[in-house]
Design a protein around this motif. Structure first.
Motif, mmCIF file in Angstrom:
data_model
loop_
_atom_site.group_PDB
_atom_site.id
_atom_site.type_symbol
_atom_site.label_atom_id
_atom_site.label_comp_id
_atom_site.label_asym_id
_atom_site.label_seq_id
_atom_site.Cartn_x
_atom_site.Cartn_y
_atom_site.Cartn_z
ATOM 1 N N ARG A 48 44.254 56.174 -3.863
ATOM 2 C CA ARG A 48 44.312 57.450 -4.601
ATOM 3 C C ARG A 48 44.862 58.558 -3.715
ATOM 4 O O ARG A 48 45.663 59.381 -4.159
ATOM 5 C CB ARG A 48 42.922 57.864 -5.093
ATOM 6 C CG ARG A 48 42.432 57.256 -6.361
ATOM 7 C CD ARG A 48 43.276 57.489 -7.601
ATOM 8 N NE ARG A 48 43.254 58.798 -8.190
ATOM 9 C CZ ARG A 48 42.353 59.255 -9.036
ATOM 10 N NH1 ARG A 48 41.333 58.507 -9.373
ATOM 11 N NH2 ARG A 48 42.460 60.459 -9.543
ATOM 12 N N ALA A 49 44.436 58.609 -2.458
ATOM 13 C CA ALA A 49 44.948 59.627 -1.528
ATOM 14 C C ALA A 49 46.453 59.466 -1.349
ATOM 15 O O ALA A 49 47.201 60.452 -1.367
ATOM 16 C CB ALA A 49 44.231 59.519 -0.180
ATOM 17 N N MET A 50 46.915 58.219 -1.218
ATOM 18 C CA MET A 50 48.352 57.965 -1.070
ATOM 19 C C MET A 50 49.104 58.375 -2.338
ATOM 20 O O MET A 50 50.214 58.899 -2.263
ATOM 21 C CB MET A 50 48.612 56.488 -0.769
ATOM 22 C CG MET A 50 48.104 56.014 0.569
ATOM 23 S SD MET A 50 48.919 56.819 1.959
ATOM 24 C CE MET A 50 47.722 58.039 2.393
ATOM 25 N N ARG A 54 52.218 60.996 -2.659
ATOM 26 C CA ARG A 54 53.465 60.561 -3.290
ATOM 27 C C ARG A 54 53.842 61.514 -4.429
ATOM 28 O O ARG A 54 54.998 61.912 -4.551
ATOM 29 C CB ARG A 54 53.289 59.128 -3.805
ATOM 30 C CG ARG A 54 54.546 58.385 -4.014
ATOM 31 C CD ARG A 54 54.365 56.877 -4.231
ATOM 32 N NE ARG A 54 53.210 56.492 -5.031
ATOM 33 C CZ ARG A 54 52.089 55.936 -4.539
ATOM 34 N NH1 ARG A 54 51.969 55.715 -3.243
ATOM 35 N NH2 ARG A 54 51.100 55.602 -5.324
ATOM 36 N N ILE A 55 52.859 61.913 -5.245
ATOM 37 C CA ILE A 55 53.122 62.833 -6.353
ATOM 38 C C ILE A 55 53.610 64.184 -5.832
ATOM 39 O O ILE A 55 54.493 64.811 -6.421
ATOM 40 C CB ILE A 55 51.851 62.995 -7.229
ATOM 41 C CG1 ILE A 55 51.614 61.709 -8.015
ATOM 42 C CG2 ILE A 55 51.971 64.192 -8.161
ATOM 43 C CD1 ILE A 55 50.255 61.633 -8.686
ATOM 44 N N GLY A 66 55.628 49.949 4.205
ATOM 45 C CA GLY A 66 54.661 50.977 4.558
ATOM 46 C C GLY A 66 54.917 52.278 3.829
ATOM 47 O O GLY A 66 55.786 52.379 2.968
ATOM 48 N N VAL A 67 54.130 53.275 4.220
ATOM 49 C CA VAL A 67 54.239 54.618 3.652
ATOM 50 C C VAL A 67 54.856 55.512 4.721
ATOM 51 O O VAL A 67 54.377 55.543 5.859
ATOM 52 C CB VAL A 67 52.859 55.154 3.217
ATOM 53 C CG1 VAL A 67 52.978 56.564 2.670
ATOM 54 C CG2 VAL A 67 52.230 54.226 2.176
ATOM 55 N N PHE A 68 55.888 56.242 4.340
ATOM 56 C CA PHE A 68 56.626 57.081 5.283
ATOM 57 C C PHE A 68 56.627 58.525 4.846
ATOM 58 O O PHE A 68 56.650 58.833 3.655
ATOM 59 C CB PHE A 68 58.072 56.579 5.404
ATOM 60 C CG PHE A 68 58.182 55.214 6.016
ATOM 61 C CD1 PHE A 68 58.429 55.067 7.357
ATOM 62 C CD2 PHE A 68 58.010 54.088 5.231
ATOM 63 C CE1 PHE A 68 58.510 53.807 7.931
ATOM 64 C CE2 PHE A 68 58.094 52.819 5.793
ATOM 65 C CZ PHE A 68 58.335 52.680 7.149
ATOM 66 N N VAL A 69 56.658 59.437 5.835
ATOM 67 C CA VAL A 69 56.776 60.862 5.560
ATOM 68 C C VAL A 69 58.223 61.119 5.149
ATOM 69 O O VAL A 69 59.148 60.672 5.833
ATOM 70 C CB VAL A 69 56.410 61.704 6.805
ATOM 71 C CG1 VAL A 69 56.591 63.189 6.512
ATOM 72 C CG2 VAL A 69 54.979 61.420 7.246
ATOM 73 N N ARG A 70 58.388 61.815 4.048
ATOM 74 C CA ARG A 70 59.738 62.125 3.579
ATOM 75 C C ARG A 70 60.438 63.052 4.565
ATOM 76 O O ARG A 70 59.801 63.793 5.306
ATOM 77 C CB ARG A 70 59.681 62.789 2.206
ATOM 78 C CG ARG A 70 59.266 61.835 1.104
ATOM 79 C CD ARG A 70 59.089 62.557 -0.202
ATOM 80 N NE ARG A 70 60.252 63.353 -0.539
ATOM 81 C CZ ARG A 70 61.130 63.052 -1.492
ATOM 82 N NH1 ARG A 70 60.954 61.987 -2.225
ATOM 83 N NH2 ARG A 70 62.154 63.845 -1.743
#
Length: 75
Positions: A48-50, A54-55, A66-70
């Motif tokens: 949920r935090a991710m 993302r939103i 993985g999850v990356f900083v834009r």
């Protein structure tokens, strides 16, 4: 002020850490497993935090990577 959900607190913490430069644009965030251990929560809470990040267009997820900083967080 109403109580906040733990996932909101985690999203805010990560957003502040990104703004502070701990996770610069293009960098990979810690893995889900690492975040579960750090924040002492369950997988759905981290998910949920991710989702919030993302939103807000602060991060992007590359499935299986993985999850990356834009490059332009929050723009």
């Amino acid at each position: 002020m109403p109580p906040r959900y733990r996932y909101e607190e985690i999203a805010d913490d990560l957003q502040q850490r990104i703004k502070a430069g701990e996770f610069p644009p293009g960098s990979r965030l810690p893995s889900r497993r690492e975040m579960i251990a750090r924040y002492e929560v369950t997988e759905p809470v981290i998910d949920r935090a991710m989702q919030i990040l993302r939103i807000k267009e602060i991060t992007e997820t590359l499935p299986g990577v993985g999850v990356f900083v834009r490059d332009d967080p929050g723009a």
